[in-house]
Design a protein around this motif. Structure first.
Motif, PDB file in Angstrom:
ATOM      1  N   GLU A   1       0.846  -1.199   0.000  1.00 20.56           N
ATOM      2  CA  GLU A   1       0.000   0.000   0.000  1.00 20.56           C
ATOM      3  C   GLU A   1       0.881   1.247   0.000  1.00 20.56           C
ATOM      4  OE1 GLU A   1      -3.637   1.763   2.721  1.00 20.56           O
ATOM      5  OE2 GLU A   1      -1.785   1.138   3.732  1.00 20.56           O
ATOM      6  N   TYR A   2       1.951   1.182   0.784  1.00 21.85           N
ATOM      7  CA  TYR A   2       2.854   2.331   0.839  1.00 21.85           C
ATOM      8  C   TYR A   2       3.526   2.556  -0.516  1.00 21.85           C
ATOM      9  CZ  TYR A   2       6.637   5.466   1.966  1.00 21.85           C
ATOM     10  OH  TYR A   2       7.486   6.544   1.958  1.00 21.85           O
ATOM     11  N   ALA A   3       3.895   1.482  -1.208  1.00 21.04           N
ATOM     12  CA  ALA A   3       4.534   1.602  -2.521  1.00 21.04           C
ATOM     13  C   ALA A   3       3.615   2.324  -3.503  1.00 21.04           C
ATOM     14  CB  ALA A   3       4.904   0.226  -3.048  1.00 21.04           C
ATOM     15  N   LEU A   4       2.335   2.008  -3.459  1.00 20.99           N
ATOM     16  CA  LEU A   4       1.360   2.705  -4.304  1.00 20.99           C
ATOM     17  C   LEU A   4       1.302   4.180  -3.940  1.00 20.99           C
ATOM     18  CD1 LEU A   4      -1.468   0.022  -4.257  1.00 20.99           C
ATOM     19  CD2 LEU A   4      -0.283   0.837  -6.316  1.00 20.99           C
ATOM     20  N   HIS A   5       1.229   4.439  -2.645  1.00 17.90           N
ATOM     21  CA  HIS A   5       1.171   5.821  -2.165  1.00 17.90           C
ATOM     22  C   HIS A   5       2.435   6.584  -2.562  1.00 17.90           C
ATOM     23  CE1 HIS A   5       1.143   9.224   0.615  1.00 17.90           C
ATOM     24  NE2 HIS A   5       2.306   8.797   1.093  1.00 17.90           N
ATOM     25  N   TYR A   6       3.581   5.962  -2.408  1.00 17.32           N
ATOM     26  CA  TYR A   6       4.856   6.638  -2.660  1.00 17.32           C
ATOM     27  C   TYR A   6       5.001   7.026  -4.132  1.00 17.32           C
ATOM     28  CZ  TYR A   6       9.810   7.734  -2.462  1.00 17.32           C
ATOM     29  OH  TYR A   6      11.019   8.394  -2.536  1.00 17.32           O
TER      30      TYR A   6
ATOM     31  N   ALA B   1       0.559   6.682   3.641  1.00 21.56           N
ATOM     32  CA  ALA B   1      -0.772   6.773   3.033  1.00 21.56           C
ATOM     33  C   ALA B   1      -1.827   7.267   4.014  1.00 21.56           C
ATOM     34  CB  ALA B   1      -1.174   5.411   2.477  1.00 21.56           C
ATOM     35  N   GLN B   2      -1.585   7.127   5.298  1.00 20.38           N
ATOM     36  CA  GLN B   2      -2.531   7.576   6.321  1.00 20.38           C
ATOM     37  C   GLN B   2      -2.217   8.993   6.825  1.00 20.38           C
ATOM     38  OE1 GLN B   2      -1.194   4.264   6.453  1.00 20.38           O
ATOM     39  NE2 GLN B   2      -3.085   3.801   5.333  1.00 20.38           N
TER      40      GLN B   2
END
Length: 341
Positions: free
Chosen positions: A159-164, A236-237
């Motif tokens: 999820e973080y990779a998508l956000h980044y 992401a949060q």
């Protein structure tokens, strides 16, 4: 203002591109004698305070054969830059109040290193791969599951990779670049180039002014081209994962002049100066006139037949100059630079 000094006889421009141990005790003796001979006063006596900001003048970027040697279009860029930089430091020893050196600092499992990512077959991306947001959405690249056990947060790295990658895209930044393993903490590539380390040490003794070191880039979850701010600071949060280097910004702007050199002109130097300029423009645009860019002591990233950031670096420096910063040559006497320095 003190006049230009001679270059000490131990400085050998032909060894700037080599690894060797600095003879600290001998240089300490030399520096004390040099200060006495040339009437070099302690930095605490300076009526106008000048900071020389050295960006990532490390073996990993500055020596041929190391991981990310910045050769520029000439193929010898960083070596030639550091020869001029060393000469600049010695000639202007009595006018440089403080030297601040940044150190790009990495370990294996970081978002911009190959091991962090795998494809569907479990292969790591080769160096210089660009990972776009769409690549992560489509599953072309995903976070290596082996990384998760070594990082305490965030819990969902995919999820973080998508956000980044989306954050980089939305902010108009370069897409995530997978760099060769470089500037590895504890490795020889992490150290300052010997010729420049020696000059910093000599300056410390002669001017009685401790070199300041600023580590950057150790956060595994973000790129950190600039010493003043990472590329992404929240997950992401919206939780902070990194912070702006406000203390260093404030310290730099307390000087009467900040002179910038280092590697690479197109990346870490450009990002650092851009961040400094953003803070200046939010505070007092006139402060940009404090900043001097040593044009001949920095080179852009050029990988023949792969990428060439020379034009981008030039455009960026033109923007800095338009904002009030000064582009200067290391061979010009500081007294002849523009502005009140």
């Amino acid at each position: 203002m003190m006049q230009t000094l001679p270059i000490p006889p131990f400085f050998d421009p032909n060894r700037v591109g080599e690894i060797w141990p600095v003879p600290y005790q001998q240089r300490a003796t030399d520096a004390k004698a040099w200060a006495a001979t040339h009437g070099i006063a302690p930095a605490s006596d300076d009526s106008r305070r000048l900071c020389l900001l050295l960006i990532d003048v490390q073996n990993t970027f500055c020596l041929p054969g190391f991981e990310l040697f910045v050769g520029g279009r000439s193929g010898q860029g960083a070596v030639d830059d550091n020869r001029r930089l060393g000469e600049f430091i010695y000639r202007n020893l009595g006018q440089i109040t403080t030297i601040t050196a940044t150190l790009d600092t990495h370990q294996t499992m970081q978002v911009f290193h190959p091991y962090f990512w795998v494809d569907a077959e479990g292969n790591n991306p080769p160096p210089m791969t660009l990972i776009h947001y769409d690549d992560v959405v489509q599953g072309k690249w995903r976070v290596n599951p082996a990384v998760a056990a070594n990082l305490s947060s965030p819990r969902d790295l995919q999820e973080y990779a998508l956000h980044y990658t989306k954050t980089l895209n939305d902010r108009g930044k370069y897409p995530l670049t997978i760099w060769p393993y470089h500037s590895m903490l504890g490795g020889i590539g992490h150290a300052l180039v010997p010729a420049i380390e020696e000059a910093c040490f000599f300056h410390t003794i002669a001017r009685q002014s401790q070199t300041r070191f600023e580590l950057k880039g150790s956060n595994p979850l973000t790129e950190n081209y600039s010493v003043l701010s990472p590329e992404v600071m929240e997950d992401a949060q919206g939780q902070a994962i990194a912070h702006k280097n406000t203390p260093l910004i404030q310290t730099l702007l307390e000087f009467d002049a900040v002179v910038v050199a280092g590697q690479a002109k197109s990346h870490c130097v450009a990002w650092t100066v851009a961040d400094l300029l953003s803070d200046i423009q939010a505070t007092d645009p006139a402060l940009a006139q404090k900043v001097y860019l040593l044009d001949d002591c920095a080179s852009p990233v050029v990988v023949p037949d792969v990428v060439d950031f020379t034009d981008q670096a030039e455009e960026t420096y033109q923007r800095f100059a338009a904002a009030g910063m000064h582009r200067v040559q290391s061979t010009t006497a500081i007294a002849d630079w523009p502005g009140n320095i």
